[in-house]
Design a protein around this motif. Structure first.
Motif, PDB file in Angstrom:
ATOM      1  N   ARG A 139       2.441   1.781  -3.414  1.00  0.00           N
ATOM      2  CA  ARG A 139       1.456   2.257  -4.390  1.00  0.00           C
ATOM      3  C   ARG A 139       0.847   3.606  -3.996  1.00  0.00           C
ATOM      4  O   ARG A 139      -0.009   4.118  -4.679  1.00  0.00           O
ATOM      5  CB  ARG A 139       0.330   1.233  -4.528  1.00  0.00           C
ATOM      6  N   LYS A 140       1.267   4.124  -2.857  1.00  0.00           N
ATOM      7  CA  LYS A 140       0.731   5.373  -2.310  1.00  0.00           C
ATOM      8  C   LYS A 140      -0.785   5.275  -2.092  1.00  0.00           C
ATOM      9  O   LYS A 140      -1.533   6.207  -2.366  1.00  0.00           O
ATOM     10  CB  LYS A 140       1.085   6.547  -3.212  1.00  0.00           C
ATOM     11  N   GLU A 141      -1.215   4.121  -1.624  1.00  0.00           N
ATOM     12  CA  GLU A 141      -2.614   3.886  -1.293  1.00  0.00           C
ATOM     13  C   GLU A 141      -2.766   3.912   0.223  1.00  0.00           C
ATOM     14  O   GLU A 141      -1.862   3.519   0.949  1.00  0.00           O
ATOM     15  CB  GLU A 141      -3.077   2.528  -1.827  1.00  0.00           C
ATOM     16  N   LYS A 142      -3.910   4.359   0.659  1.00  0.00           N
ATOM     17  CA  LYS A 142      -4.153   4.417   2.096  1.00  0.00           C
ATOM     18  C   LYS A 142      -5.006   3.225   2.514  1.00  0.00           C
ATOM     19  O   LYS A 142      -6.050   2.967   1.927  1.00  0.00           O
ATOM     20  CB  LYS A 142      -4.867   5.715   2.461  1.00  0.00           C
ATOM     21  N   CYS A 178     -11.419  -7.049   1.017  1.00  0.00           N
ATOM     22  CA  CYS A 178     -11.436  -5.595   1.040  1.00  0.00           C
ATOM     23  C   CYS A 178     -12.904  -5.201   1.118  1.00  0.00           C
ATOM     24  O   CYS A 178     -13.682  -5.531   0.231  1.00  0.00           O
ATOM     25  CB  CYS A 178     -10.796  -5.051  -0.236  1.00  0.00           C
ATOM     26  N   ALA A 226       0.833  -1.207   0.000  1.00  0.00           N
ATOM     27  CA  ALA A 226       0.000   0.000   0.000  1.00  0.00           C
ATOM     28  C   ALA A 226       0.868   1.257   0.000  1.00  0.00           C
ATOM     29  O   ALA A 226       0.595   2.211  -0.747  1.00  0.00           O
ATOM     30  CB  ALA A 226      -0.937  -0.008   1.201  1.00  0.00           C
ATOM     31  N   GLU A 227       1.905   1.257   0.801  1.00  0.00           N
ATOM     32  CA  GLU A 227       2.801   2.421   0.855  1.00  0.00           C
ATOM     33  C   GLU A 227       3.509   2.623  -0.487  1.00  0.00           C
ATOM     34  O   GLU A 227       3.634   3.747  -0.974  1.00  0.00           O
ATOM     35  CB  GLU A 227       3.819   2.248   1.981  1.00  0.00           C
TER      36      GLU A 227
END
Length: 92
Positions: A21-24, A81, A18-19
Protein backbone atom coordinates in the motif's frame (compact mmCIF):
# COMPACT_ATOMS: atom_id res chain seq x y z
CA UNK A 1 7.29 -16.58 24.13
CA UNK A 2 5.62 -17.62 20.88
CA UNK A 3 7.03 -20.98 19.87
CA UNK A 4 4.55 -21.45 17.00
CA UNK A 5 5.98 -18.67 14.83
CA UNK A 6 2.50 -17.15 14.52
CA UNK A 7 3.48 -13.73 15.85
CA UNK A 8 6.43 -13.48 13.45
CA UNK A 9 4.11 -14.41 10.55
CA UNK A 10 1.61 -11.72 11.60
CA UNK A 11 4.37 -9.11 11.76
CA UNK A 12 5.66 -10.17 8.34
CA UNK A 13 2.14 -9.97 6.90
CA UNK A 14 1.64 -6.44 8.30
CA UNK A 15 4.96 -5.33 6.81
CA UNK A 16 4.09 -6.80 3.41
CA UNK A 17 0.66 -5.14 3.34
CA UNK A 18 2.15 -1.78 4.32
CA UNK A 19 4.77 -2.04 1.57
CA UNK A 20 2.12 -3.01 -1.00
CA UNK A 21 0.00 0.00 0.00
CA UNK A 22 3.11 2.21 0.09
CA UNK A 23 2.38 3.04 3.73
CA UNK A 24 5.08 3.58 6.29
CA UNK A 25 4.96 1.70 9.57
CA UNK A 26 6.81 3.61 12.26
CA UNK A 27 7.61 0.42 14.19
CA UNK A 28 6.47 -3.13 14.70
CA UNK A 29 7.68 -3.83 18.24
CA UNK A 30 9.58 -7.02 18.87
CA UNK A 31 7.68 -7.67 22.08
CA UNK A 32 4.54 -9.69 22.68
CA UNK A 33 2.25 -7.58 24.81
CA UNK A 34 -0.55 -9.12 26.80
CA UNK A 35 -2.83 -7.05 28.99
CA UNK A 36 -4.56 -9.01 31.71
CA UNK A 37 -6.05 -6.12 33.62
CA UNK A 38 -7.15 -2.57 32.88
CA UNK A 39 -8.71 0.02 35.14
CA UNK A 40 -11.47 2.41 34.08
CA UNK A 41 -10.22 4.93 36.64
CA UNK A 42 -7.02 5.42 38.60
CA UNK A 43 -7.16 2.91 41.49
CA UNK A 44 -7.07 4.23 45.04
CA UNK A 45 -4.90 1.32 46.19
CA UNK A 46 -1.37 2.03 47.36
CA UNK A 47 0.85 1.09 44.40
CA UNK A 48 3.75 0.00 46.60
CA UNK A 49 1.50 -2.40 48.54
CA UNK A 50 0.02 -3.79 45.31
CA UNK A 51 3.52 -4.44 43.92
CA UNK A 52 4.66 -6.11 47.14
CA UNK A 53 1.64 -8.41 47.14
CA UNK A 54 2.08 -9.17 43.44
CA UNK A 55 5.74 -10.07 43.94
CA UNK A 56 4.85 -12.28 46.91
CA UNK A 57 1.63 -13.93 45.71
CA UNK A 58 1.90 -14.11 41.92
CA UNK A 59 5.50 -14.05 40.68
CA UNK A 60 6.57 -17.25 42.48
CA UNK A 61 3.79 -19.18 40.71
CA UNK A 62 4.14 -17.88 37.14
CA UNK A 63 6.41 -20.75 36.08
CA UNK A 64 3.91 -23.26 37.45
CA UNK A 65 0.94 -21.60 35.75
CA UNK A 66 2.59 -21.18 32.32
CA UNK A 67 4.77 -24.25 31.92
CA UNK A 68 5.38 -26.22 28.73
CA UNK A 69 3.20 -29.09 29.90
CA UNK A 70 0.10 -26.89 29.72
CA UNK A 71 0.65 -24.29 27.00
CA UNK A 72 -1.39 -21.11 26.97
CA UNK A 73 -3.13 -20.40 23.65
CA UNK A 74 -4.77 -17.24 22.37
CA UNK A 75 -7.80 -17.66 20.15
CA UNK A 76 -8.13 -13.98 19.23
CA UNK A 77 -5.79 -11.10 18.56
CA UNK A 78 -6.42 -7.35 18.49
CA UNK A 79 -4.08 -5.28 16.39
CA UNK A 80 -3.62 -1.79 17.73
CA UNK A 81 -2.61 1.26 15.78
CA UNK A 82 -1.61 4.03 18.14
CA UNK A 83 -0.32 7.54 17.78
CA UNK A 84 0.57 7.92 21.45
CA UNK A 85 2.51 5.44 23.61
CA UNK A 86 -0.56 3.89 25.20
CA UNK A 87 -2.68 1.13 23.75
CA UNK A 88 -6.30 2.23 23.80
CA UNK A 89 -8.63 -0.24 22.13
CA UNK A 90 -12.00 1.41 21.37
CA UNK A 91 -14.19 -1.40 22.70
CA UNK A 92 -12.31 -2.09 25.93
Amino acid sequence: RDESGGIAKMRQCLQQVAEKRKEKIHAIPGIIHSTFLRFAHVPKSNGVVVQERYQKNVVPYVQTIFNKASPFQANTVKLVCESTPYMHIPDD
